[in-house]
Design an enzyme around this catalytic site. Structure first.
Site, PDB file in Angstrom:
ATOM      1  N   ASP A   1       0.842  -1.205   0.000  1.00  0.00           N
ATOM      2  CA  ASP A   1       0.000   0.000   0.000  1.00  0.00           C
ATOM      3  C   ASP A   1       0.873   1.249   0.000  1.00  0.00           C
ATOM      4  O   ASP A   1       0.522   2.272  -0.602  1.00  0.00           O
ATOM      5  CB  ASP A   1      -0.947  -0.007   1.206  1.00  0.00           C
ATOM      6  CG  ASP A   1      -2.318   0.573   0.878  1.00  0.00           C
ATOM      7  OD1 ASP A   1      -2.484   1.108  -0.237  1.00  0.00           O
ATOM      8  OD2 ASP A   1      -3.221   0.498   1.721  1.00  0.00           O
TER       9      ASP A   1
ATOM     10  N   HIS B   1       1.996   3.036  -3.439  1.00  0.00           N
ATOM     11  CA  HIS B   1       1.225   4.123  -4.062  1.00  0.00           C
ATOM     12  C   HIS B   1       1.887   5.477  -3.807  1.00  0.00           C
ATOM     13  O   HIS B   1       1.948   6.340  -4.681  1.00  0.00           O
ATOM     14  CB  HIS B   1      -0.188   4.191  -3.471  1.00  0.00           C
ATOM     15  CG  HIS B   1      -1.103   3.104  -3.926  1.00  0.00           C
ATOM     16  ND1 HIS B   1      -1.469   2.948  -5.236  1.00  0.00           N
ATOM     17  CD2 HIS B   1      -1.752   2.122  -3.235  1.00  0.00           C
ATOM     18  CE1 HIS B   1      -2.309   1.926  -5.340  1.00  0.00           C
ATOM     19  NE2 HIS B   1      -2.491   1.401  -4.138  1.00  0.00           N
TER      20      HIS B   1
ATOM     21  N   SER C   1     -10.821   1.552   2.952  1.00  0.00           N
ATOM     22  CA  SER C   1      -9.883   2.065   1.938  1.00  0.00           C
ATOM     23  C   SER C   1      -9.876   3.581   1.845  1.00  0.00           C
ATOM     24  O   SER C   1      -8.863   4.179   1.492  1.00  0.00           O
ATOM     25  CB  SER C   1     -10.241   1.477   0.568  1.00  0.00           C
ATOM     26  OG  SER C   1     -10.411   0.088   0.664  1.00  0.00           O
TER      27      SER C   1
ATOM     28  N   HIS D   1      -8.102  -3.289   8.015  1.00  0.00           N
ATOM     29  CA  HIS D   1      -7.080  -2.472   7.355  1.00  0.00           C
ATOM     30  C   HIS D   1      -7.591  -1.034   7.384  1.00  0.00           C
ATOM     31  O   HIS D   1      -8.644  -0.744   6.814  1.00  0.00           O
ATOM     32  CB  HIS D   1      -6.915  -2.999   5.924  1.00  0.00           C
ATOM     33  CG  HIS D   1      -6.062  -2.171   5.008  1.00  0.00           C
ATOM     34  ND1 HIS D   1      -4.743  -2.477   4.749  1.00  0.00           N
ATOM     35  CD2 HIS D   1      -6.356  -1.084   4.248  1.00  0.00           C
ATOM     36  CE1 HIS D   1      -4.255  -1.603   3.876  1.00  0.00           C
ATOM     37  NE2 HIS D   1      -5.207  -0.741   3.558  1.00  0.00           N
TER      38      HIS D   1
ATOM     39  N   HIS E   1      -7.201   3.355   7.224  1.00  0.00           N
ATOM     40  CA  HIS E   1      -6.515   4.530   6.664  1.00  0.00           C
ATOM     41  C   HIS E   1      -6.754   5.743   7.543  1.00  0.00           C
ATOM     42  O   HIS E   1      -7.690   5.780   8.334  1.00  0.00           O
ATOM     43  CB  HIS E   1      -6.964   4.768   5.218  1.00  0.00           C
ATOM     44  CG  HIS E   1      -6.226   3.917   4.234  1.00  0.00           C
ATOM     45  ND1 HIS E   1      -5.131   4.339   3.536  1.00  0.00           N
ATOM     46  CD2 HIS E   1      -6.417   2.624   3.858  1.00  0.00           C
ATOM     47  CE1 HIS E   1      -4.683   3.362   2.760  1.00  0.00           C
ATOM     48  NE2 HIS E   1      -5.447   2.302   2.939  1.00  0.00           N
TER      49      HIS E   1
ATOM     50  N   TYR F   1     -13.673   7.270  -3.503  1.00  0.00           N
ATOM     51  CA  TYR F   1     -12.367   6.800  -3.974  1.00  0.00           C
ATOM     52  C   TYR F   1     -11.382   7.943  -4.177  1.00  0.00           C
ATOM     53  O   TYR F   1     -11.762   9.008  -4.672  1.00  0.00           O
ATOM     54  CB  TYR F   1     -12.526   6.118  -5.334  1.00  0.00           C
ATOM     55  CG  TYR F   1     -12.975   4.694  -5.246  1.00  0.00           C
ATOM     56  CD1 TYR F   1     -12.051   3.670  -5.030  1.00  0.00           C
ATOM     57  CD2 TYR F   1     -14.313   4.367  -5.397  1.00  0.00           C
ATOM     58  CE1 TYR F   1     -12.470   2.359  -4.953  1.00  0.00           C
ATOM     59  CE2 TYR F   1     -14.737   3.057  -5.317  1.00  0.00           C
ATOM     60  CZ  TYR F   1     -13.807   2.053  -5.096  1.00  0.00           C
ATOM     61  OH  TYR F   1     -14.228   0.758  -5.018  1.00  0.00           O
TER      62      TYR F   1
END
Lengths: 356, 356
Positions: free
Chosen positions: B28, B31, B181, B208, B210, B299
């Site tokens: 990750d 990116h 995400s 997970h 962010h 997104y």
């Protein structure tokens, strides 16, 4: 859940708020820019916060009234000028100052009151509420809101903090604050402290959070859930070390949690991006030094001393800081740093069969 | 509370861990450095994580196997070389890869298996578990651990996610993950999802997180408290936009909460400071763009499109993103951005009595 009704709303209609947001960009944030605020910067930040609906804006040297000095760092612009600029720039928000007894004086408090400041936060170590009595009483005589502000609150127990809060309330404090100055508290530690204190005092409680463990926003929300009705933030998290609870993120997360802050998250995001970030010498990051302070639970001022002692005695800096945290060393006990370093060096030597 | 027993400890003694930590700095995090990892960098990060006791290290292009492409950005070094370097550098940690069906292929999965990779995370949108069946079954035939990884999990309900998790479990997944995400979930939203899923499946669940709302660490701890037994991090939070849950902070906060991670926070702090930060083109900061994504729940790839549409149609970017979030627009629906911008422009014009 008691709603705070603010009748001073910009639109003239009543804004129902679930809590009061105090922004400290122009006080705690001052540490991060070595107290180099200009009047123009103060005006820009105040206007942005005020327009977004923030109710209280704290403006002082990072160490409060009278902080501009050899010991704490000189301000670029006289704090009275900055306070005056803030008062002139605000429409609805109250302007507040920080006063640390022993640094700031009653004379300075009178002067800012005359300039139009109506809120003072009187800040002491979390076990020393008893030295605030005189200052709280004078603030009340001056017609100001007096907030008792307990720093490094992770170093006192929930019960111990409640006793301190009761002292502040007894002296006449309108609001009591606990500050997690080292950003060292877990969310459950915040919850336990807030629950204990709100159950034992009648005045509102506030929580001031730092980012050292990346928990400032979560801990502020948890504090609200347990009954705190004042929360602190700074624009873009501007503050010493790892920084403070970022006001714009707190506002966004409150909204997502259904907690009415009465402030506009999008306007605060614009302020952070267009006004605050450009004046920051570095972005707020939880780097090793900041994280170590939160992990060990020690004062930021110990960091450099511990680094020097680490070099001199050949002991890891982290080990020194962690031991200082365990011993609950407070500001003024910097001599302990050498003691701890020497002791750790001896232990290492013994473990390795050497003579220290 | 089920403890995970790890018999592969560096010291040969059993390490009792309360959960499994998966580090995604080399996937990750890719990116954030435009997929420019070198073999030396991969080796340095793997050695640091492995020495600190991290159990699983994910190494792939940010978009998984086969991600290196015109669409997703070309890797500097062929991912097979990076994976091989990682496998050769690790002593105890498992090396994992990410595979997004439609981007990565079964052929690539066989190749990394032959290189020594024994864990694969098969990642799909949080409503599309049904397209993982073939990949999970092949991973199991290859003798690998198969983890089903549900992305953008804030866009599905707790009950909806449980149904997806059951599908993954039915296909043979050894572990199920939900990924926030966009960093868009509040702590209570994470709690509700984790509680629902762990109550309905028999395989372990992972989360997970962010940082878009600055809640990644708090949400990971909350996930653990609700029964998740896998947590993700990246060194120094390296990751797209606002970044990921910082591994070294998570480890420190776990310890302060009495949760045994089995990893050494101080070694992870050193890794972040001495290896990861120096290779970062910019520090991870929750800036306006990152916060907007978490606030709106959309997104990251929508950001630039929304900015362009905002300019073209004279509508604030934030307004477009928030409306896209309300409509739960997913990747591939980028055409909706123009529709939304046009519609908002018309509304603004009507409100002002103009013709759009």
């Amino acid at each position: 859940m008691t709603a705070v009704i603010d009748t001073d709303s910009p639109t003239g209609t009543e804004v129902k708020r679930d809590f009061r947001l105090i922004d400290s960009t122009l006080r705690d944030g001052s540490h991060a820019i070595s107290h180099q605020y200009t009047e123009d910067q103060v005006v820009a930040v105040v206007k942005g916060l005020d327009a977004a609906g923030v109710q209280v804006i704290e403006v002082t040297h990072g160490d409060g009234l009278g902080g501009s000095s050899f010991n704490y760092g000189f301000s670029k612009v006289d704090e009275m000028k900055l306070v005056e600029a803030a008062v002139n720039a605000t429409t609805n928000a109250d302007i507040a100052v920080l006063l640390v007894p022993g640094i700031g004086t009653v004379d300075e408090l009178r002067r800012v009151r005359d300039l139009g400041v109506n809120v003072v936060r009187i800040a002491v170590h979390c076990t020393e509420a008893d030295i605030t009595e005189q200052h709280i009483k004078i603030a009340k005589e001056l017609g100001m809101e007096a907030i008792g502000f307990l720093m490094m609150s992770h170093m006192n127990t929930p019960q111990g903090l409640l006793q301190q809060a009761k002292l502040l309330e007894g002296y006449g404090a309108d609001t009591v604050y606990i500050a997690d100055s080292a950003g060292a508290m877990t969310t459950n530690e915040v919850r336990a402290r807030v629950a204990e204190i709100v159950g034992g005092i009648d005045v509102p409680l506030g929580v001031h959070a730092h980012q050292n463990l990346s928990l400032a926003v979560a801990n502020s929300i948890a504090a609200y859930e347990e009954g705190a009705r004042n929360l602190d933030g700074t624009s873009a998290g501007l503050g010493a070390g790892a920084g403070n609870c970022p006001t714009e993120i707190l506002a966004a997360v409150c909204e997502k949690n259904g907690i009415v802050s009465g402030v506009n998250p999008l306007m605060l995001m614009d302020l952070a991006e267009e006004v605050t970030r450009p004046l920051m010498p570095r972005q707020q990051v939880v780097d090793r030094a900041g994280l170590l302070l939160g992990y060990a639970g020690v004062y930021g001022s110990f960091l450099l001393h511990a680094e020097r002692a680490a070099e001199r005695y050949g002991v890891p800096q982290a080990e020194i800081l962690l031991e200082l945290g365990r011993r609950k060393v407070v500001g003024g006990q910097e001599d302990m740093i050498i003691d701890v370093a020497v002791e750790l060096a001896r232990k290492h030597a013994e473990a390795e069969g050497r003579t220290a």
